[in-house]
Motif scaffolding. Structure first.
Motif, PDB file in Angstrom:
ATOM      1  N   THR A  60       5.024  15.369   1.997  1.00  0.00           N
ATOM      2  CA  THR A  60       3.565  15.278   1.877  1.00  0.00           C
ATOM      3  C   THR A  60       3.134  14.428   0.681  1.00  0.00           C
ATOM      4  O   THR A  60       2.054  13.840   0.696  1.00  0.00           O
ATOM      5  CB  THR A  60       2.950  16.687   1.756  1.00  0.00           C
ATOM      6  OG1 THR A  60       3.658  17.428   0.765  1.00  0.00           O
ATOM      7  CG2 THR A  60       3.032  17.428   3.078  1.00  0.00           C
ATOM      8  N   THR A  61       3.983  14.339  -0.332  1.00  0.00           N
ATOM      9  CA  THR A  61       3.665  13.482  -1.483  1.00  0.00           C
ATOM     10  C   THR A  61       3.555  12.029  -1.038  1.00  0.00           C
ATOM     11  O   THR A  61       2.616  11.312  -1.410  1.00  0.00           O
ATOM     12  CB  THR A  61       4.743  13.611  -2.573  1.00  0.00           C
ATOM     13  OG1 THR A  61       4.821  14.969  -2.999  1.00  0.00           O
ATOM     14  CG2 THR A  61       4.421  12.728  -3.767  1.00  0.00           C
ATOM     15  N   ALA A  62       4.514  11.594  -0.225  1.00  0.00           N
ATOM     16  CA  ALA A  62       4.477  10.228   0.298  1.00  0.00           C
ATOM     17  C   ALA A  62       3.280  10.038   1.224  1.00  0.00           C
ATOM     18  O   ALA A  62       2.646   8.976   1.232  1.00  0.00           O
ATOM     19  CB  ALA A  62       5.778   9.913   1.038  1.00  0.00           C
ATOM     20  N   ALA A  63       2.963  11.078   1.999  1.00  0.00           N
ATOM     21  CA  ALA A  63       1.835  10.983   2.927  1.00  0.00           C
ATOM     22  C   ALA A  63       0.511  10.818   2.183  1.00  0.00           C
ATOM     23  O   ALA A  63      -0.339  10.007   2.572  1.00  0.00           O
ATOM     24  CB  ALA A  63       1.793  12.218   3.822  1.00  0.00           C
ATOM     25  N   ILE A  64       0.334  11.583   1.112  1.00  0.00           N
ATOM     26  CA  ILE A  64      -0.882  11.452   0.301  1.00  0.00           C
ATOM     27  C   ILE A  64      -0.971  10.043  -0.283  1.00  0.00           C
ATOM     28  O   ILE A  64      -2.038   9.410  -0.287  1.00  0.00           O
ATOM     29  CB  ILE A  64      -0.894  12.492  -0.840  1.00  0.00           C
ATOM     30  CG1 ILE A  64      -1.100  13.906  -0.284  1.00  0.00           C
ATOM     31  CG2 ILE A  64      -1.970  12.160  -1.867  1.00  0.00           C
ATOM     32  CD1 ILE A  64      -2.499  14.209   0.174  1.00  0.00           C
ATOM     33  N   SER A  65       0.152   9.534  -0.767  1.00  0.00           N
ATOM     34  CA  SER A  65       0.174   8.179  -1.334  1.00  0.00           C
ATOM     35  C   SER A  65      -0.160   7.144  -0.270  1.00  0.00           C
ATOM     36  O   SER A  65      -0.862   6.160  -0.542  1.00  0.00           O
ATOM     37  CB  SER A  65       1.553   7.883  -1.937  1.00  0.00           C
ATOM     38  OG  SER A  65       1.831   8.763  -3.007  1.00  0.00           O
ATOM     39  N   LEU A  66       0.353   7.351   0.940  1.00  0.00           N
ATOM     40  CA  LEU A  66       0.051   6.435   2.041  1.00  0.00           C
ATOM     41  C   LEU A  66      -1.441   6.448   2.358  1.00  0.00           C
ATOM     42  O   LEU A  66      -2.066   5.386   2.530  1.00  0.00           O
ATOM     43  CB  LEU A  66       0.861   6.830   3.284  1.00  0.00           C
ATOM     44  CG  LEU A  66       0.557   6.056   4.571  1.00  0.00           C
ATOM     45  CD1 LEU A  66       0.847   4.570   4.388  1.00  0.00           C
ATOM     46  CD2 LEU A  66       1.368   6.623   5.739  1.00  0.00           C
ATOM     47  N   ALA A  67      -2.019   7.629   2.420  1.00  0.00           N
ATOM     48  CA  ALA A  67      -3.451   7.743   2.716  1.00  0.00           C
ATOM     49  C   ALA A  67      -4.289   7.057   1.638  1.00  0.00           C
ATOM     50  O   ALA A  67      -5.253   6.341   1.941  1.00  0.00           O
ATOM     51  CB  ALA A  67      -3.840   9.215   2.836  1.00  0.00           C
ATOM     52  N   ARG A  68      -3.911   7.264   0.391  1.00  0.00           N
ATOM     53  CA  ARG A  68      -4.667   6.662  -0.714  1.00  0.00           C
ATOM     54  C   ARG A  68      -4.584   5.138  -0.687  1.00  0.00           C
ATOM     55  O   ARG A  68      -5.587   4.444  -0.907  1.00  0.00           O
ATOM     56  CB  ARG A  68      -4.133   7.189  -2.046  1.00  0.00           C
ATOM     57  CG  ARG A  68      -4.540   8.620  -2.340  1.00  0.00           C
ATOM     58  CD  ARG A  68      -3.874   9.129  -3.597  1.00  0.00           C
ATOM     59  NE  ARG A  68      -4.369  10.451  -3.980  1.00  0.00           N
ATOM     60  CZ  ARG A  68      -3.849  11.178  -4.959  1.00  0.00           C
ATOM     61  NH1 ARG A  68      -2.815  10.715  -5.657  1.00  0.00           N
ATOM     62  NH2 ARG A  68      -4.360  12.370  -5.249  1.00  0.00           N
ATOM     63  N   LEU A  69      -3.372   4.622  -0.432  1.00  0.00           N
ATOM     64  CA  LEU A  69      -3.215   3.169  -0.411  1.00  0.00           C
ATOM     65  C   LEU A  69      -3.951   2.566   0.785  1.00  0.00           C
ATOM     66  O   LEU A  69      -4.594   1.514   0.668  1.00  0.00           O
ATOM     67  CB  LEU A  69      -1.730   2.792  -0.369  1.00  0.00           C
ATOM     68  CG  LEU A  69      -1.414   1.295  -0.429  1.00  0.00           C
ATOM     69  CD1 LEU A  69      -2.033   0.652  -1.672  1.00  0.00           C
ATOM     70  CD2 LEU A  69       0.098   1.058  -0.412  1.00  0.00           C
ATOM     71  N   ALA A  70      -3.875   3.235   1.925  1.00  0.00           N
ATOM     72  CA  ALA A  70      -4.593   2.757   3.110  1.00  0.00           C
ATOM     73  C   ALA A  70      -6.100   2.733   2.839  1.00  0.00           C
ATOM     74  O   ALA A  70      -6.804   1.784   3.208  1.00  0.00           O
ATOM     75  CB  ALA A  70      -4.280   3.657   4.301  1.00  0.00           C
ATOM     76  N   ARG A  71      -6.571   3.768   2.180  1.00  0.00           N
ATOM     77  CA  ARG A  71      -7.995   3.847   1.831  1.00  0.00           C
ATOM     78  C   ARG A  71      -8.379   2.722   0.878  1.00  0.00           C
ATOM     79  O   ARG A  71      -9.424   2.075   1.043  1.00  0.00           O
ATOM     80  CB  ARG A  71      -8.254   5.209   1.195  1.00  0.00           C
ATOM     81  CG  ARG A  71      -9.701   5.490   0.839  1.00  0.00           C
ATOM     82  CD  ARG A  71      -9.791   6.876   0.226  1.00  0.00           C
ATOM     83  NE  ARG A  71     -11.108   7.136  -0.335  1.00  0.00           N
ATOM     84  CZ  ARG A  71     -11.411   8.214  -1.047  1.00  0.00           C
ATOM     85  NH1 ARG A  71     -10.464   9.133  -1.273  1.00  0.00           N
ATOM     86  NH2 ARG A  71     -12.632   8.384  -1.529  1.00  0.00           N
ATOM     87  N   ARG A  72      -7.525   2.467  -0.076  1.00  0.00           N
ATOM     88  CA  ARG A  72      -7.766   1.397  -1.053  1.00  0.00           C
ATOM     89  C   ARG A  72      -7.815   0.032  -0.375  1.00  0.00           C
ATOM     90  O   ARG A  72      -8.586  -0.854  -0.772  1.00  0.00           O
ATOM     91  CB  ARG A  72      -6.650   1.434  -2.094  1.00  0.00           C
ATOM     92  CG  ARG A  72      -6.634   0.282  -3.085  1.00  0.00           C
ATOM     93  CD  ARG A  72      -5.481   0.482  -4.053  1.00  0.00           C
ATOM     94  NE  ARG A  72      -5.019  -0.751  -4.641  1.00  0.00           N
ATOM     95  CZ  ARG A  72      -3.900  -0.869  -5.353  1.00  0.00           C
ATOM     96  NH1 ARG A  72      -3.144   0.198  -5.563  1.00  0.00           N
ATOM     97  NH2 ARG A  72      -3.540  -2.032  -5.863  1.00  0.00           N
ATOM     98  N   LEU A  73      -7.002  -0.132   0.682  1.00  0.00           N
ATOM     99  CA  LEU A  73      -6.949  -1.407   1.393  1.00  0.00           C
ATOM    100  C   LEU A  73      -8.015  -1.512   2.484  1.00  0.00           C
ATOM    101  O   LEU A  73      -8.081  -2.506   3.198  1.00  0.00           O
ATOM    102  CB  LEU A  73      -5.559  -1.603   2.009  1.00  0.00           C
ATOM    103  CG  LEU A  73      -4.400  -1.740   1.013  1.00  0.00           C
ATOM    104  CD1 LEU A  73      -3.067  -1.791   1.742  1.00  0.00           C
ATOM    105  CD2 LEU A  73      -4.583  -2.984   0.149  1.00  0.00           C
TER     106      LEU A  73
END
Length: 277
Positions: A224-237
């Motif tokens: 889930t740590t990687a998933a949260i990071s993925l969501a944040r980066l996707a949101r940033r992009l």
């Protein structure tokens, strides 16, 4: 993350599983076989030509026993072939590629052969599993030395091989295969996540980092740590759809990671509010 430390025990368990498979090979013998025809008697012996030299061959019979045979005693070697290549040649190719550290070529040789001729799976199982263990240990050594990129590259090959449909024929035990896939998946997920963070810090390459985070989540859906990071980066992009789906996935499957689930829920609501503003 401590995930990488856990699979070491699993590697040892896998080694035991490999020995069991080897014993099965000895008991059952190869499904496909070469045939040695001896001079004078025309006696035929079935098995696998494991290694050859100009004067001798190393031969494993159907009971798994190995012996050296002088070529002068042999009238003919009738070679069993897989996709136009003899099984003995294929075993040599896999061994050579493994020793050279070319794990992709070693795995592909075994997987392609089984795809072409499923009956050869029993004979190739040993070589495939030895290659898995060798590559997996190599990846862990690279990680221990701080070479995250190198570890990621090798783990990617191991993960690709162990999750291939043909692996189900090369590893007979369903439970062993499942456990091995989970073990490799966790390790691959960890190094992909760490490499993504390193990539963002060193080069700010968001495209590469996004791909690595996708790999991390796909390899281990409990990360889930990687998933949260993925969501944040996707949101940033600006990829709000990917961000939304990833946040929702964390909320739905986060399980005991209550803190991360709460974080995902809060960030998702924040994103929705910003979109409506």
């Amino acid at each position: 993350m401590e995930i990488l430390r856990e699979p070491i025990g699993a590697v040892r368990r896998n080694a035991v599983c490999f020995l069991v498979v080897a014993l099965l090979l000895i008991c059952c013998g190869p499904v496909s076989a070469d045939e040695i025809v001896y001079k004078g008697t025309n006696q035929v012996e079935r098995g696998i030509v494991v290694e050859e030299s100009p004067t001798k061959i190393r031969f494993r019979d159907e009971q798994g026993r190995e012996k050296q045979i002088d070529r002068i005693l042999i009238q003919e070697i009738r070679r069993d072939t897989t996709g136009g290549v003899t099984l003995s040649e294929l075993l040599s190719q896999i061994s050579f590629a493994r020793q050279a550290g070319d794990y992709r070529r070693a795995f592909e040789a075994a997987l392609t052969a089984v795809r072409t001729n499923p009956q050869g799976a029993t004979t190739l199982s040993e070589a495939f599993q030895v290659t898995l263990l060798t590559a997996e240990n190599s990846a862990r050594e690279l990680y221990a030395k701080g070479d995250v990129a190198g570890a990621h590259k090798v783990f990617a090959e191991v993960f690709r091989a162990i999750t291939a449909p043909e692996a189900e024929k090369l590893i007979a035990s369903t439970s062993d295969l499942k456990r091995w896939r989970e073990t490799v998946g966790r390790s691959y997920s960890t190094v992909a996540y760490l490499l993504a963070i390193q990539t963002l810090q060193d080069s700010a390459s968001t495209t590469a980092a996004l791909q690595l985070l996708r790999q991390s989540v796909e390899a281990d859906n409990s990360n889930t740590t990687a998933a949260i990071s993925l969501a944040r980066l996707a949101r940033r992009l600006g990829d709000t759809e990917l961000a939304r789906k990833t946040y929702e996935w964390v909320i739905r499957t986060g399980g005991n990671a209550s803190e991360l689930v709460g974080l995902a829920r809060a960030e998702l609501e924040q994103m929705k509010a910003q979109l409506l503003a």
